[in-house]
Scaffold this motif. Structure first.
Motif, short mmCIF file in Angstrom:
data_model
loop_
_atom_site.label_atom_id
_atom_site.label_comp_id
_atom_site.label_asym_id
_atom_site.label_seq_id
_atom_site.Cartn_x
_atom_site.Cartn_y
_atom_site.Cartn_z
N HIS A 157 0.83 -1.19 0.00
CA HIS A 157 0.00 0.00 0.00
C HIS A 157 0.87 1.25 0.00
N THR A 158 0.26 2.33 -0.46
CA THR A 158 0.97 3.60 -0.51
C THR A 158 0.73 4.35 0.79
N ARG A 159 1.43 5.43 0.98
CA ARG A 159 1.25 6.26 2.17
C ARG A 159 -0.17 6.82 2.24
N ALA A 160 -0.76 7.15 1.09
CA ALA A 160 -2.12 7.68 1.08
C ALA A 160 -3.11 6.64 1.56
N ASP A 161 -2.93 5.38 1.12
CA ASP A 161 -3.81 4.31 1.58
C ASP A 161 -3.67 4.10 3.09
N ALA A 162 -2.45 4.17 3.57
CA ALA A 162 -2.20 3.97 5.00
C ALA A 162 -2.83 5.07 5.83
N ALA A 163 -2.87 6.30 5.29
CA ALA A 163 -3.46 7.41 6.02
C ALA A 163 -4.98 7.26 6.09
N GLU A 164 -5.58 6.68 5.06
CA GLU A 164 -7.04 6.53 5.02
C GLU A 164 -7.51 5.41 5.94
N ALA A 165 -6.85 4.27 5.90
CA ALA A 165 -7.28 3.11 6.68
C ALA A 165 -6.10 2.58 7.49
N PRO A 166 -6.14 2.74 8.82
CA PRO A 166 -5.04 2.22 9.62
C PRO A 166 -4.98 0.70 9.55
N LEU A 167 -3.79 0.18 9.58
CA LEU A 167 -3.56 -1.26 9.48
C LEU A 167 -4.00 -1.94 10.77
N ASP A 168 -4.75 -3.01 10.62
CA ASP A 168 -5.17 -3.81 11.76
C ASP A 168 -3.98 -4.65 12.22
N THR A 169 -3.51 -4.42 13.42
CA THR A 169 -2.31 -5.11 13.92
C THR A 169 -2.62 -6.08 15.06
N ARG A 170 -3.86 -6.52 15.19
CA ARG A 170 -4.20 -7.46 16.26
C ARG A 170 -3.34 -8.71 16.16
N GLY A 171 -2.66 -9.06 17.23
CA GLY A 171 -1.85 -10.26 17.30
C GLY A 171 -0.41 -10.10 16.84
N ARG A 172 -0.05 -8.92 16.37
CA ARG A 172 1.30 -8.71 15.83
C ARG A 172 2.37 -8.94 16.90
N GLY A 173 2.13 -8.45 18.10
CA GLY A 173 3.10 -8.62 19.19
C GLY A 173 3.29 -10.09 19.56
N LEU A 174 2.19 -10.83 19.59
CA LEU A 174 2.31 -12.26 19.90
C LEU A 174 3.05 -13.02 18.81
N ALA A 175 2.83 -12.63 17.56
CA ALA A 175 3.57 -13.27 16.46
C ALA A 175 5.07 -13.02 16.63
N ALA A 176 5.43 -11.83 17.03
CA ALA A 176 6.85 -11.52 17.27
C ALA A 176 7.39 -12.36 18.43
N ILE A 177 6.60 -12.52 19.47
CA ILE A 177 7.02 -13.33 20.61
C ILE A 177 7.24 -14.78 20.19
N VAL A 178 6.36 -15.30 19.33
CA VAL A 178 6.52 -16.68 18.88
C VAL A 178 7.80 -16.84 18.07
N TYR A 179 8.12 -15.87 17.21
CA TYR A 179 9.39 -15.94 16.48
C TYR A 179 10.57 -15.97 17.45
N VAL A 180 10.52 -15.16 18.48
CA VAL A 180 11.60 -15.13 19.47
C VAL A 180 11.67 -16.46 20.22
N LEU A 181 10.53 -17.04 20.55
CA LEU A 181 10.53 -18.34 21.22
C LEU A 181 11.13 -19.42 20.33
N TYR A 182 10.83 -19.37 19.04
CA TYR A 182 11.41 -20.35 18.11
C TYR A 182 12.93 -20.18 18.03
N LEU A 183 13.38 -18.94 17.96
CA LEU A 183 14.83 -18.71 17.92
C LEU A 183 15.47 -19.14 19.24
#
Length: 148
Positions: free
Chosen positions: A8-34
């Protein structure tokens, strides 16, 4: 589950914020795997978290969680196959070096595969991008190269 591409472009991002539900947990899982390189118990904890939160995450984050679940189960299946082959070598009376080569070869390949999948996943997660092919055997459809 459909694969979502987030180009997406910056204009699209300004119109509709990205849904980030679960993003932090996905990062935690990657760290646990490492972390499972040093303490194997962290990978099962990571897959439990991924299974538990997959349905509550944004679609693009759910692709990461599916990718992580697949990483764990393919690794476990490969480990079981290598253990079976290792035992078979002992049963047929193969020389000891054959078991060592199989063991170290499998361990090295599994380590490189897991690190590669986690590296691709973390890179895409940090750039708010879904995993293109979360059910793939290699790196989620990402082109991986050692060139800059």
């Amino acid at each position: 589950m459909s694969t979502v591409s987030y180009l997406h472009t910056r204009a699209d991002a300004a119109e509709a914020p990205l849904d980030t539900r679960g993003r932090g947990l996905a990062a935690i899982v990657y760290v646990l795997y490492l972390g499972s390189v040093m303490a194997v118990v962290t990978a099962p904890i990571g897959v439990l978290i991924a299974h538990w939160r997959r349905r509550h995450a944004a679609d693009w984050v759910a692709s990461h969680l599916q990718f992580q679940i697949r990483t764990f189960w393919l690794g476990a299946l490969g480990g079981a196959a290598a253990l079976g082959a290792w035992n078979l070598l002992g049963l047929i009376g193969a020389p000891a070096w054959a078991s060592w080569v199989l063991g170290y070869g499998f361990f090295t390949a599994c380590l490189a595969w897991t690190m590669g999948r986690c590296g691709v996943g973390i890179h895409r997660l940090l750039h708010d991008r879904a995993i293109d092919a979360p059910r793939s055997l290699l790196f989620g459809g990402a082109r991986v190269s050692l060139e800059g």
